[in-house]
Structure formats: structure tokens, C-alpha cells
Design a protein around this motif. Structure first.
Motif, PDB file in Angstrom:
ATOM      1  N   TYR A 288       0.806  -1.229   0.000  1.00 50.69           N
ATOM      2  CA  TYR A 288       0.000   0.000   0.000  1.00 50.69           C
ATOM      3  C   TYR A 288       0.838   1.277   0.000  1.00 50.69           C
ATOM      4  O   TYR A 288       0.451   2.262  -0.623  1.00 50.69           O
ATOM      5  CB  TYR A 288      -0.914   0.010   1.232  1.00 50.69           C
TER       6      TYR A 288
ATOM      7  N   GLU B  82      -0.483   9.087   0.009  1.00 46.30           N
ATOM      8  CA  GLU B  82      -1.886   9.474   0.085  1.00 46.30           C
ATOM      9  C   GLU B  82      -2.472   8.934   1.387  1.00 46.30           C
ATOM     10  O   GLU B  82      -2.213   7.787   1.764  1.00 46.30           O
ATOM     11  CB  GLU B  82      -2.662   8.920  -1.110  1.00 46.30           C
ATOM     12  N   ILE B  83      -3.253   9.751   2.052  1.00 48.35           N
ATOM     13  CA  ILE B  83      -3.866   9.353   3.323  1.00 48.35           C
ATOM     14  C   ILE B  83      -4.700   8.089   3.141  1.00 48.35           C
ATOM     15  O   ILE B  83      -4.705   7.204   4.005  1.00 48.35           O
ATOM     16  CB  ILE B  83      -4.756  10.487   3.888  1.00 48.35           C
ATOM     17  N   SER B  84      -5.391   7.987   2.004  1.00 51.27           N
ATOM     18  CA  SER B  84      -6.249   6.824   1.748  1.00 51.27           C
ATOM     19  C   SER B  84      -5.449   5.528   1.730  1.00 51.27           C
ATOM     20  O   SER B  84      -5.898   4.497   2.245  1.00 51.27           O
ATOM     21  CB  SER B  84      -6.985   6.997   0.416  1.00 51.27           C
ATOM     22  N   MET B  85      -4.209   5.559   1.162  1.00 52.39           N
ATOM     23  CA  MET B  85      -3.370   4.366   1.094  1.00 52.39           C
ATOM     24  C   MET B  85      -2.806   4.021   2.470  1.00 52.39           C
ATOM     25  O   MET B  85      -2.672   2.840   2.821  1.00 52.39           O
ATOM     26  CB  MET B  85      -2.236   4.578   0.089  1.00 52.39           C
TER      27      MET B  85
ATOM     28  N   LEU C 276      -4.318   4.618   5.256  1.00 55.12           N
ATOM     29  CA  LEU C 276      -5.448   4.044   5.995  1.00 55.12           C
ATOM     30  C   LEU C 276      -5.703   2.600   5.576  1.00 55.12           C
ATOM     31  O   LEU C 276      -6.102   1.772   6.401  1.00 55.12           O
ATOM     32  CB  LEU C 276      -6.709   4.889   5.772  1.00 55.12           C
ATOM     33  N   LEU C 277      -5.465   2.286   4.303  1.00 59.10           N
ATOM     34  CA  LEU C 277      -5.631   0.900   3.840  1.00 59.10           C
ATOM     35  C   LEU C 277      -4.581  -0.013   4.484  1.00 59.10           C
ATOM     36  O   LEU C 277      -4.833  -1.211   4.668  1.00 59.10           O
ATOM     37  CB  LEU C 277      -5.510   0.831   2.316  1.00 59.10           C
TER      38      LEU C 277
ATOM     39  N   TRP D 203      -3.485   0.280   7.524  1.00 56.94           N
ATOM     40  CA  TRP D 203      -3.508   0.576   8.957  1.00 56.94           C
ATOM     41  C   TRP D 203      -3.156  -0.635   9.827  1.00 56.94           C
ATOM     42  O   TRP D 203      -2.517  -0.490  10.862  1.00 56.94           O
ATOM     43  CB  TRP D 203      -4.868   1.146   9.367  1.00 56.94           C
TER      44      TRP D 203
END
Length: 293
Positions: free
Chosen positions: A32, A208-211, A213-214, A216
Motif C-alpha cells: 500500500y 496518500e492518506i487513503s493508502m 489508511l488501507l 492501517w
């Protein structure tokens, strides 16, 4: 005292299991985010986790005022450890991208043999068993890393260079813990490591914050368990333990990494690689046996 030693052994054994399994988290996290991003986030989490640990370990103790020299020495120790940790963990993280979890775990464990060799430059002599272990470990690395045509994988080289950096990290810790609180210094080193990884993270990886978070789960495991919990277990466990016995227990990290890689990631090692792992583990144990001076 015997009861305390049993508790210490269990603490160190648990730390070894956590660190060994962390290789899986590091490998999965790379699906990620980049290596700098992974290390930056997890070490910052580790530093945050250690703050309440410091308060817990210092409970009931009489607070003493620290002078400027003590604070400066603590800060210097944390910075030096943080630089070494950032170097080692980054090289290791890059290496895991190109090699298996089991191989990474065993090559990383090579630091137990590199440390006494580097110690020669600091005036520390090595016994015969250490030099024998070096020869055995080199044979193990040959079986583990060198494939057909005498080629060494790029990932193996990165991890080995990381092991050298971790060796320097251990020697730096050994020096500065004479003067500083180990857990406090560790907390500083995690924040320093996180800051050092932050700059190349922003320059080269543009996370990217989204990646993040994935990823986590592996990041949280590596941050809370590997950095925060396991290091605290090591500090607490070694309190009433013979350092040689402690090192032997912690070296089981390499065995755990192979088992974790097999169970979670289904990474099988060939017979040749298993022979290499076996030789390296023998060398690791031999290097830690008491020596007659």
C-alpha cells in the motif's frame, strides 16, 4: 530471583515473537505504501506509544531534577540512535520488497555476529567461538542468498546492509544507556527516525492518506507492537537477566520470521535456503555463548 528471571525470559520470548512477526507486517504494508512512508508512520506511532510506557515504568519513583548535561546527553543519545535506526530500518524495508520474510529475518539476525566484529575497532576482543560463528554464518549466507551463477539478490544486499546499520545501532545504544534511561532514549529515537523518514517520504513517495489508511493493520502492528510493546518488553525483561541468555532468547526472532512468513504469506523456503537458515541460527547461538577470557 528465579521467579523474576522466569518472567524476564517470558518477556524476552514474547518480544522475539513480536519482532519476528513484524517482518510479515512490513511485507504486507509495502502493498500500500512506500518504505519511507511505512517507517515514518510506524516509528512516530512507536514514539507516541512509549510516552505512557515511560509514565508507567516511572510510577512510584521519586522524581529527580535533571541538569542540562543529562538532558543534552539524553537528547544526543536519542538522535544518534534515531539516525542509526532510520538507516537500518529503511535498508531493511527496501530489502523486504525483493526477498522473502524468512530470509530477511535470518540475514537481519546476522547483526549478533557483526556487533563483536565492529567491537574490535572499539578495543573489544573477540573469543575463538565468535570467529568460528562468523565462518559458519558466512556459509549460511552463501546457502541462503547466493543462487545459481553466484548471484546475490538485490533484496538480500539491502537487508545485509541494514544488519550492519542495526549493529551500529546496538553499539550506540550500549554506549548511551550507561548514562540515560533506555525507554526515554528509545522514545526520542523513534521520533527522530520518523522525522528523518518524513523528508524522503514527501520528496519521493508523495503518500496518500487513503493508502496509509488501507495499510492501517500492518502499520499499527509495526508501530504499537514492534516499536512500542516489544522494546518495552526487552527493557523490562533484561532487568534481571544474564545478557547472554537474553540475547539467545531474542535471536529467536529469526526463527519466528520464517514461521510467520510460511503461515501468513505462504512463503516456502527451498531445502538449500533452510540449510542456510540452520547454519546462521547455529552461528547466532554460538556467538552468544559465554567465553573464557
Amino acid at each position: 530471583m528465579k521467579k523474576e528471571q522466569i518472567k524476564g525470559s517470558l518477556s524476552l520470548f514474547l518480544a522475539a515473537i513480536i519482532w519476528g512477526a513484524a517482518f510479515v507486517a512490513q511485507s504486507v504494508g509495502m502493498d500500500y505504501v512506500g518504505p519511507f512512508t511505512f517507517n515514518c508512520v510506524r516509528t512516530l506511532i512507536g514514539g507516541i506509544v512509549l510516552i505512557p510506557c515511560i509514565a508507567f515504568l516511572n510510577r512510584g519513583k521519586v522524581r529527580k531534577k535533571t541538569n542540562f548535561t543529562e538532558k543534552k546527553r539524553l537528547l544526543l543519545g536519542g538522535i544518534c540512535c534515531g539516525v542509526a535506526l532510520a538507516t537500518g530500518s529503511t535498508l531493511q524495508q527496501f530489502g523486504i520488497m525483493y526477498t522473502t520474510v524468512g530470509k530477511a529475518g535470518f540475514i537481519t539476525a546476522f547483526y549478533i555476529i557483526i556487533v563483536p566484529i565492529l567491537g574490535l575497532f572499539l578495543g573489544k576482543k573477540c573469543g575463538l567461538s565468535v570467529w568460528i560463528s562468523v565462518v559458519i554464518a558466512l556459509a549460511g549466507l552463501y546457502f541462503l542468498c547466493i543462487t545459481d551463477g553466484f548471484s546475490i539478490g538485490k533484496g538480500d544486499i539491502y537487508v545485509f546492509l541494514g544488519a550492519i546499520a542495526f549493529s551500529i545501532h546496538i553499539l550506540v545504544i550500549d554506549y548511551f544507556t550507561q548514562f540515560n534511561d533506555g525507554v526515554k532514549m528509545s522514545c526520542i529515537q523513534f521520533f527522530v527516525c520518523g522525522i528523518l523518514c518524513f523528508v524522503p517520504m514527501m520528496l519521493f513517495e508523495h503518500p496518500e492518506i487513503s493508502m496509509i489508511l488501507l495499510a492501517w493493520k500492518p502499520i499499527l502492528y509495526a508501530g504499537v507492537m514492534s516499536c512500542g510493546v516489544a522494546y518495552t518488553l526487552q527493557i523490562v525483561g533484561q532487568k534481571n537477566m544474564n545478557p547472554t541468555v537474553a540475547s539467545l532468547i531474542l535471536s529467536l526472532e529469526s526463527v519466528t520470521s520464517v514461521i510467520a512468513g510460511f503461515l501468513v504469506l505462504h512463503q516456502n523456503l527451498s531445502q538449500r535456503e533452510l540449510i542456510g537458515c540452520g547454519l546462521m541460527f547455529i552461528a547466532i547461538v554460538l556467538a552468544q555463548l559465554p567465553q573464557k577470557i
